[in-house]
Design an enzyme around this catalytic site. Structure first.
Site, PDB file in Angstrom:
ATOM      1  N   LYS A   1     -69.922 -26.791 -42.591  1.00 37.13           N
ATOM      2  CA  LYS A   1     -70.871 -27.682 -41.904  1.00 37.13           C
ATOM      3  C   LYS A   1     -70.308 -28.008 -40.537  1.00 37.13           C
ATOM      4  CE  LYS A   1     -72.719 -32.279 -41.542  1.00 37.13           C
ATOM      5  NZ  LYS A   1     -72.404 -32.238 -40.090  1.00 37.13           N
TER       6      LYS A   1
ATOM      7  N   GLY B   1     -62.629 -36.156 -40.720  1.00 39.19           N
ATOM      8  CA  GLY B   1     -63.495 -37.099 -40.028  1.00 39.19           C
ATOM      9  C   GLY B   1     -62.973 -38.503 -40.198  1.00 39.19           C
ATOM     10  N   SER B   2     -63.856 -39.465 -40.079  1.00 40.15           N
ATOM     11  CA  SER B   2     -63.422 -40.863 -40.118  1.00 40.15           C
ATOM     12  C   SER B   2     -63.065 -41.280 -41.549  1.00 40.15           C
ATOM     13  CB  SER B   2     -64.545 -41.755 -39.590  1.00 40.15           C
ATOM     14  OG  SER B   2     -65.666 -41.650 -40.430  1.00 40.15           O
TER      15      SER B   2
ATOM     16  N   GLY C   1     -64.861 -40.416 -45.079  1.00 47.12           N
ATOM     17  CA  GLY C   1     -63.965 -39.771 -46.051  1.00 47.12           C
ATOM     18  C   GLY C   1     -64.023 -40.429 -47.413  1.00 47.12           C
TER      19      GLY C   1
ATOM     20  N   GLU D   1     -58.709 -35.332 -44.297  1.00 47.11           N
ATOM     21  CA  GLU D   1     -57.906 -35.510 -43.075  1.00 47.11           C
ATOM     22  C   GLU D   1     -58.647 -36.526 -42.222  1.00 47.11           C
ATOM     23  OE1 GLU D   1     -54.980 -34.373 -42.618  1.00 47.11           O
ATOM     24  OE2 GLU D   1     -54.882 -32.856 -44.177  1.00 47.11           O
TER      25      GLU D   1
ATOM     26  N   CYS E   1     -57.589 -37.531 -33.358  1.00 47.76           N
ATOM     27  CA  CYS E   1     -57.097 -38.290 -34.524  1.00 47.76           C
ATOM     28  C   CYS E   1     -55.663 -38.736 -34.281  1.00 47.76           C
ATOM     29  CB  CYS E   1     -57.203 -37.453 -35.786  1.00 47.76           C
ATOM     30  SG  CYS E   1     -56.375 -35.874 -35.681  1.00 47.76           S
TER      31      CYS E   1
ATOM     32  N   GLN F   1     -70.730 -43.779 -29.477  1.00 46.84           N
ATOM     33  CA  GLN F   1     -69.276 -43.915 -29.329  1.00 46.84           C
ATOM     34  C   GLN F   1     -68.941 -44.869 -28.175  1.00 46.84           C
ATOM     35  OE1 GLN F   1     -67.341 -43.081 -31.591  1.00 46.84           O
ATOM     36  NE2 GLN F   1     -65.422 -43.550 -30.548  1.00 46.84           N
TER      37      GLN F   1
ATOM     38  N   GLU G   1     -59.264 -48.001 -35.873  1.00 43.46           N
ATOM     39  CA  GLU G   1     -59.246 -46.847 -34.970  1.00 43.46           C
ATOM     40  C   GLU G   1     -60.382 -47.015 -33.959  1.00 43.46           C
ATOM     41  OE1 GLU G   1     -60.649 -43.063 -36.535  1.00 43.46           O
ATOM     42  OE2 GLU G   1     -59.030 -42.047 -35.470  1.00 43.46           O
TER      43      GLU G   1
HETATM   44  P1  NAD Z   1     -67.443 -38.758 -38.854  1.00 45.91           P
HETATM   45  O1  NAD Z   1     -66.779 -39.229 -40.101  1.00 45.91           O
HETATM   46  O2  NAD Z   1     -68.517 -39.594 -38.272  1.00 45.91           O
HETATM   47  O3  NAD Z   1     -68.141 -37.326 -39.116  1.00 45.91           O
HETATM   48  C1  NAD Z   1     -67.392 -36.223 -39.575  1.00 45.91           C
HETATM   49  C2  NAD Z   1     -68.333 -35.255 -40.288  1.00 45.91           C
HETATM   50  O4  NAD Z   1     -68.829 -35.868 -41.472  1.00 45.91           O
HETATM   51  C3  NAD Z   1     -69.565 -34.857 -39.475  1.00 45.91           C
HETATM   52  O5  NAD Z   1     -69.797 -33.478 -39.662  1.00 45.91           O
HETATM   53  C4  NAD Z   1     -70.679 -35.674 -40.107  1.00 45.91           C
HETATM   54  O6  NAD Z   1     -71.948 -35.077 -39.991  1.00 45.91           O
HETATM   55  C5  NAD Z   1     -70.226 -35.694 -41.557  1.00 45.91           C
HETATM   56  N1  NAD Z   1     -70.770 -36.773 -42.373  1.00 45.91           N
HETATM   57  C6  NAD Z   1     -71.266 -37.974 -41.975  1.00 45.91           C
HETATM   58  N2  NAD Z   1     -71.679 -38.701 -43.045  1.00 45.91           N
HETATM   59  C7  NAD Z   1     -71.419 -37.947 -44.139  1.00 45.91           C
HETATM   60  C8  NAD Z   1     -71.597 -38.136 -45.541  1.00 45.91           C
HETATM   61  N3  NAD Z   1     -72.149 -39.257 -46.025  1.00 45.91           N
HETATM   62  N4  NAD Z   1     -71.198 -37.167 -46.392  1.00 45.91           N
HETATM   63  C9  NAD Z   1     -70.639 -36.029 -45.916  1.00 45.91           C
HETATM   64  N5  NAD Z   1     -70.448 -35.774 -44.593  1.00 45.91           N
HETATM   65  C10 NAD Z   1     -70.830 -36.723 -43.715  1.00 45.91           C
HETATM   66  O7  NAD Z   1     -66.297 -38.445 -37.810  1.00 45.91           O
HETATM   67  P2  NAD Z   1     -66.432 -38.042 -36.267  1.00 45.91           P
HETATM   68  O8  NAD Z   1     -66.875 -39.219 -35.474  1.00 45.91           O
HETATM   69  O9  NAD Z   1     -67.192 -36.764 -36.103  1.00 45.91           O
HETATM   70  O10 NAD Z   1     -64.923 -37.672 -35.911  1.00 45.91           O
HETATM   71  C11 NAD Z   1     -63.992 -38.625 -35.551  1.00 45.91           C
HETATM   72  C12 NAD Z   1     -63.103 -38.992 -36.713  1.00 45.91           C
HETATM   73  O11 NAD Z   1     -62.463 -37.841 -37.253  1.00 45.91           O
HETATM   74  C13 NAD Z   1     -61.974 -39.926 -36.285  1.00 45.91           C
HETATM   75  O12 NAD Z   1     -61.802 -40.904 -37.270  1.00 45.91           O
HETATM   76  C14 NAD Z   1     -60.765 -38.996 -36.227  1.00 45.91           C
HETATM   77  O13 NAD Z   1     -59.542 -39.652 -36.351  1.00 45.91           O
HETATM   78  C15 NAD Z   1     -61.065 -38.078 -37.373  1.00 45.91           C
HETATM   79  N6  NAD Z   1     -60.330 -36.821 -37.257  1.00 45.91           N
HETATM   80  C16 NAD Z   1     -59.294 -36.587 -38.117  1.00 45.91           C
HETATM   81  C17 NAD Z   1     -58.543 -35.408 -38.003  1.00 45.91           C
HETATM   82  C18 NAD Z   1     -57.375 -35.134 -38.920  1.00 45.91           C
HETATM   83  O14 NAD Z   1     -56.981 -33.984 -39.024  1.00 45.91           O
HETATM   84  N7  NAD Z   1     -56.812 -36.144 -39.570  1.00 45.91           N
HETATM   85  C19 NAD Z   1     -58.875 -34.482 -37.012  1.00 45.91           C
HETATM   86  C20 NAD Z   1     -59.936 -34.749 -36.156  1.00 45.91           C
HETATM   87  C21 NAD Z   1     -60.667 -35.919 -36.287  1.00 45.91           C
END
Ligand code: NAD
Length: 496
Positions: free
Chosen positions: A175, A228-229, A233, A250, A284, A331, A385
């Site tokens: 995705k 993601g966030s 997560g 992650e 991140c 954002q 964050e």
């Molecule tokens: P986000 O959590 O808003 O979205 C991430 C993904 O999850 C997107 O593809 C989104 O469409 C999907 N998503 C949203 N709701 C969902 C649900 N209910 N079920 C399944 N999937 C869903 O994050 P973002 O704003 O795109 O990215 C920023 C975040 O990602 C920050 O918190 C950052 O620290 C983190 N991040 C972590 C790493 C790591 O390796 N630890 C790397 C990059 C980014």
């Protein structure tokens, strides 16, 4: 008219079943629609999973060194198109093209490293507790892996997740993030050209509530890798745990740099400035907190503020921009609301704190590089964050107190200590609650052959990237061969 992009399911480029689309906007020029992408739903995910399930029957039996040939070819193609790819990332992600070249390089390195794993992927052999018995382990694929990506590193993170999943023999439903979907299209085209059989890698565009939820709840997806966030997560983990699927998370960070009294101050300032403000803090592993020893505090802050105020904020297409736009309006509002609440809580804005307006700034979402002090560890700005160009500063009087402040965070992704004292450097590795620790370096810069991941709210125990990714994307089977020609068992061991 903007180009219309498609999903990739079972080796075909297809529209969403609904026929609906969403727009991909250039963060450096929000009037520019870069493309229309399929607004997919559960039906598209079902189709992708069905293709991946069928392809798994074949792909799992391809020897890993043969799978590796495709990854080596992908590395070659990525390398040949590095500039073109960097431009795609830059346009949709709002980072300068030169900085995006590093992301492409990371994908190339990961392809080569994981292709090499095709000839390693070691199990273990060991002695049995019984006579004439052989004991060993071997790694097997898990099945269909759902990979959900964030927006901020669409090429590097795609490579970091997809290559280990594939080399282990899994098939994938990927995705893309709705804010950076185009890069994944180019990635998949490269995999197609490199010779990946149909159905092994499927790409579904769309939103979290539609595509993301459908992936985490699908009974035929055996593992979900989510980046993601931390808030999302948690939802992902709950959906996976309910149906006993493997899940690797992650997540976010609140990463800190500690600057001790013996640090090379100019080096520390370089590390803090690029760790905090490059890519507008949308990493991140961005530096979000700096903890400075009182003996060097005044000098450090004077130089840090001067360096920060000299940064050039501008669009991604201007290579001289040090700080580029935030990904979208949501954002921007999030970052500004954190700053405003910090003011209400009594924090002091040393520099920045405002949205930039006028000229190119009206074509994107820009926040001034911001430094905040007068903060305590229980304040929201110190705990959450922010994911923007915002740094908070603490003054400390000892290493022990600096570690206390550092570990007060609910996150634990990356951490850094600037010091010349080797004893302290090694003590820091023991004391810092973080998955990745650096000495005399910024809080980002993880290498593709090394494990990556966080503790506390930054992850849930698995490490991805490097050799650790093989552990995440495979299952260990424990295997015994008994050549004693009699039934024997450790539970009723006979001695002869
Ligand atoms: P986000 O959590 O808003 O979205 C991430 C993904 O999850 C997107 O593809 C989104 O469409 C999907 N998503 C949203 N709701 C969902 C649900 N209910 N079920 C399944 N999937 C869903 O994050 P973002 O704003 O795109 O990215 C920023 C975040 O990602 C920050 O918190 C950052 O620290 C983190 N991040 C972590 C790493 C790591 O390796 N630890 C790397 C990059 C980014």
């Amino acid at each position: 008219m903007a180009e219309r992009f498609k999903n990739y399911i079972n080796g075909e480029w297809v529209d969403a079943v609904s026929g609906e689309t969403f727009e991909n906007i250039n963060p450096s020029n929000i009037d520019e629609v870069l493309g229309l992408f399929p607004r997919s739903t559960k039906q598209d995910v079902d189709n992708a999973v069905s293709a991946a399930r069928t392809a798994f029957n074949h792909w799992r039996s391809v020897p890993p060194p043969e799978r590796a040939e495709i990854l080596f070819e992908a590395a070659r193609l990525l390398n040949a198109r590095r500039e073109e790819l960097a431009n795609v990332i830059s346009r949709e992600n709002g980072k300068t093209a030169s900085s995006c070249l590093g992301e492409v390089q990371s994908a190339i390195d990961m392809a080569n490293f994981m292709a090499g794993e095709g000839r390693r992927m070691y199990g273990k052999t060991t002695h049995s507790g019984l006579r004439k018995r052989f004991a060993m382990t071997k790694r097997y694929p898990i099945g269909v892996v759902g990979i959900i990506l964030p927006f901020n590193f669409p090429m590097a993170l795609t490579a970091w997740r997809v290559f280990p999943a594939l080399i282990c023999g899994n098939t994938v439903v990927l995705k893309s993030d709705e804010n950076s979907p185009e890069t994944t299209v180019h990635f998949v085209k490269i995999m197609e050209e490199a010779g990946l059989p149909k159905g092994v890698l499927n790409l579904v565009h769309g939103f979290g509530v539609d595509v993301g939820e459908a992936i985490t709840q699908h009974p035929d997806i055996s593992m979900v890798s989510f980046t993601g966030s931390s808030a999302t997560g948690r939802i992902v983990a709950e959906n996976c745990v309910k149906r006993h699927a493997k899940v690797s998370l992650e997540l976010g960070g609140k990463n800190a740099v500690i600057v001790m009294e013996d640090a090379d101050l100019d080096l520390a300032i370089d590390g803090v400035v690029c760790g905090t403000f490059s890519v507008s803090g949308q990493r991140c592993t961005a530096t979000s907190r700096v903890i400075v020893h009182k003996d060097v505090y005044d000098e450090f802050m004077k130089k840090l503020v001067a360096r920060t105020e000299a940064l050039k904020v501008g669009p991604a297409y201007d290579e001289s921009s040090d700080v580029t736009p935030l990904i979208n309006k949501k954002q921007l509002e999030r970052v500004l609301s954190f700053i405003n609440r910090a003011k209400e809580e009594g924090c002091r804005i040393i520099t920045g704190g405002q949205q930039l307006k006028g000229g190119v700034y009206d074509k994107g979402y820009y926040v001034q590089p911001t430094i905040i002090d007068n903060v305590t560890t229980d304040m929201e700005i110190a705990r959450e964050e922010i994911f923007g160009p915002v740094l908070i500063v603490f003054k400390t009087d000892s290493y022990e107190d600096a570690i206390r402040i550092h570990n007060s965070s609910q996150y634990g992704l990356s951490a850094s200590l600037f010091t010349k004292d080797v004893n302290r450097a090694f003590a820091f590795f023991d004391d810092a609650e973080a998955g990745v620790c650096y000495i005399n370096a910024p809080t980002f810069g993880s290498e593709p052959h090394m494990p990556f991941g966080g503790v506390k709210k930054s992850g849930q125990g698995y490490r991805e990237v490097g050799w650790a990714a093989i552990e995440a994307y495979s299952e260990v089977k424990t295997l015994y061969v008994d050549y004693s020609a009699r039934i024997q068992n450790v539970q009723f061991v006979e001695k002869d």
